[in-house]
Design an enzyme around this catalytic site. Sequence first.
Site, PDB file in Angstrom:
ATOM      1  N   PRO A 259       0.826  -1.212   0.000  1.00 30.32           N
ATOM      2  CA  PRO A 259       0.000   0.000   0.000  1.00 30.32           C
ATOM      3  C   PRO A 259       0.862   1.264   0.000  1.00 30.32           C
ATOM      4  CG  PRO A 259       0.248  -0.811   2.220  1.00 30.32           C
ATOM      5  CD  PRO A 259       0.986  -1.788   1.345  1.00 30.32           C
ATOM      6  N   CYS A 326       2.753  28.898 -16.168  1.00 33.95           N
ATOM      7  CA  CYS A 326       2.254  29.382 -17.458  1.00 33.95           C
ATOM      8  C   CYS A 326       1.557  28.290 -18.258  1.00 33.95           C
ATOM      9  CB  CYS A 326       3.428  29.926 -18.254  1.00 33.95           C
ATOM     10  SG  CYS A 326       4.722  28.686 -18.388  1.00 33.95           S
ATOM     11  N   GLU A 327       0.585  27.645 -17.651  1.00 30.42           N
ATOM     12  CA  GLU A 327      -0.203  26.641 -18.367  1.00 30.42           C
ATOM     13  C   GLU A 327      -1.632  26.721 -17.840  1.00 30.42           C
ATOM     14  OE1 GLU A 327       1.040  22.928 -19.407  1.00 30.42           O
ATOM     15  OE2 GLU A 327       3.174  23.230 -18.983  1.00 30.42           O
ATOM     16  N   TYR A 355       1.589  10.756  -3.606  1.00 35.71           N
ATOM     17  CA  TYR A 355       1.823  11.231  -4.974  1.00 35.71           C
ATOM     18  C   TYR A 355       1.685  12.749  -5.058  1.00 35.71           C
ATOM     19  CZ  TYR A 355       1.123   6.254  -5.479  1.00 35.71           C
ATOM     20  OH  TYR A 355       1.227   4.890  -5.306  1.00 35.71           O
TER      21      TYR A 355
HETATM   22  N1  LLP Z   1       2.750  -1.665  -6.065  1.00 42.56           N
HETATM   23  C1  LLP Z   1       2.984  -1.400  -7.361  1.00 42.56           C
HETATM   24  C2  LLP Z   1       3.638  -2.409  -8.197  1.00 42.56           C
HETATM   25  C3  LLP Z   1       2.597  -0.158  -7.895  1.00 42.56           C
HETATM   26  O1  LLP Z   1       2.825   0.104  -9.182  1.00 42.56           O
HETATM   27  C4  LLP Z   1       1.972   0.803  -7.065  1.00 42.56           C
HETATM   28  C5  LLP Z   1       1.575   2.105  -7.586  1.00 42.56           C
HETATM   29  C6  LLP Z   1       1.776   0.475  -5.716  1.00 42.56           C
HETATM   30  C7  LLP Z   1       2.166  -0.776  -5.253  1.00 42.56           C
HETATM   31  C8  LLP Z   1       1.117   1.417  -4.755  1.00 42.56           C
HETATM   32  O2  LLP Z   1      -0.171   1.701  -5.122  1.00 42.56           O
HETATM   33  P1  LLP Z   1      -1.162   2.466  -4.129  1.00 42.56           P
HETATM   34  O3  LLP Z   1      -1.385   1.585  -2.922  1.00 42.56           O
HETATM   35  O4  LLP Z   1      -0.526   3.749  -3.741  1.00 42.56           O
HETATM   36  O5  LLP Z   1      -2.378   2.654  -4.926  1.00 42.56           O
HETATM   37  N2  LLP Z   1       0.505   8.790  -9.375  1.00 42.56           N
HETATM   38  C9  LLP Z   1      -0.775   8.133  -9.307  1.00 42.56           C
HETATM   39  C10 LLP Z   1      -0.679   6.748  -8.729  1.00 42.56           C
HETATM   40  C11 LLP Z   1       0.302   5.858  -9.451  1.00 42.56           C
HETATM   41  C12 LLP Z   1       0.430   4.503  -8.811  1.00 42.56           C
HETATM   42  C13 LLP Z   1       1.574   3.749  -9.377  1.00 42.56           C
HETATM   43  N3  LLP Z   1       1.788   2.469  -8.783  1.00 42.56           N
HETATM   44  C14 LLP Z   1      -1.739   9.026  -8.514  1.00 42.56           C
HETATM   45  O6  LLP Z   1      -1.354  10.114  -8.113  1.00 42.56           O
HETATM   46  O7  LLP Z   1      -2.897   8.655  -8.331  1.00 42.56           O
END
Ligand code: LLP
Length: 399
Positions: A259, A326-327, A355
């Site tokens: 997570p 500037c976007e 993120y």
């Molecule tokens: N494990 C793997 C292999 C992943 O690719 C990711 C996230 C996670 C775990 C963790 O996922 P989470 O529990 O945080 O959902 N930038 C995007 C999210 C990209 C997630 C990429 N991978 C946002 O701001 O929503």
Amino acid sequence: MDFNELAREYGTPLYVYDFDYITNRYNMLKDAFSARKSLICYAVKANSNLSVLKLLASLGAGFDCVSIGEVRRALLAGAKKYQIILSGVGKRDDELEEALKSDILMINLESEAEMYRLEDITKKLNLKARISIRVNPDVDAKTHPYISTGLNENKFGVDINTAKKMYIHAKNSAALEPVGVHFHIGSQLTNIEPIIEAAGIVSELMRELKALEIDIKFFDVGGGIGIIYQNETDISLYDYAQGILAKLGGQDVTIVCEPGRFIVGNAGYFLTSVLYEKFNKQKRFIIVDGAMNDLIRPSLYGAYHGISVVGKNTSAGACDVVGPICESGDFFAKNLNLPACESGDIIVIKSAGAYGFSMSSNYNSRARAAEVAVQDKAHRLIRKRENFEDIIALEKEFI
Ligand code: LLP
């Protein structure tokens, strides 16, 4: 939390993280799997501040890393090497080599080509690589397409048949030791059914592997647990954990989950100061000192983040909250009802712990924000605000 005081003391734009909340979230997840052996590997990419990692390491967390930089961060923060996983769809030779030498728990493979490359590197170093394979179970996670990863059209992992072939190769290789199986179908999932379905598919694969005397010890269900940004329904951790356990049946494995957002997302606040209010014809804008380089989620995914003005409640109508970049895509909210603002008012952008800073940049030569931890009612700086010298440091000697 006294946001005005924090803004006064540390300046804006500023990230603030509630460390007690992070602790609580980690414990909730750990407890959900308490009936079985489990390892919560926090996804470093969500928020990679060293103090956040140190807090989680002190609670017993492992770490899911997607670059050697993240592995180094985890180790620096006090992680145990046997609780670190390296994943990622494209790892460089030097990353594989360093991961092997660091003797981390396992390296997650995402293609056959990568397996052969790792095998060569491992032989050269005269080591043995513990591996896991990321299976793409071809289930639809029903989330934003940019953060959906479990369909065959996505670049991640390998299909079940390729995975089987790879496990058989690995078993017969002197350099590779298959210890894990992994899937991750997407992020911000507010419906756990697709995860449970994927767990069923991958659990079946594990049974078949067992029959081939390939004994998988770690069943890694990835990350992806969604959080509440606006009006999503909260995921029941009980249903999540029980659903996965039911699919596993009696198989004796350590459950790993990765997570990121679930642990840090709602622990974080992004504070930004109002610079001006402005009207273009009828349209009202609140211009703030933070921007898309600090928090790109609204611009990139159209993501919703709750916004409030500290100490003010009465709406003065709809406005766009925008930054100085500037976007036209540089906004935090559109058509949101907010109170009338004056220069210096503090705006709080919620759910910014995941993120947020980790996706920030120096676009427009803007120095990145400072980060502060709040714990036991006390606060402390955990990353200094960047200055102009920091931004140009790596270029200066060449002019
Ligand atoms: N494990 C793997 C292999 C992943 O690719 C990711 C996230 C996670 C775990 C963790 O996922 P989470 O529990 O945080 O959902 N930038 C995007 C999210 C990209 C997630 C990429 N991978 C946002 O701001 O929503």
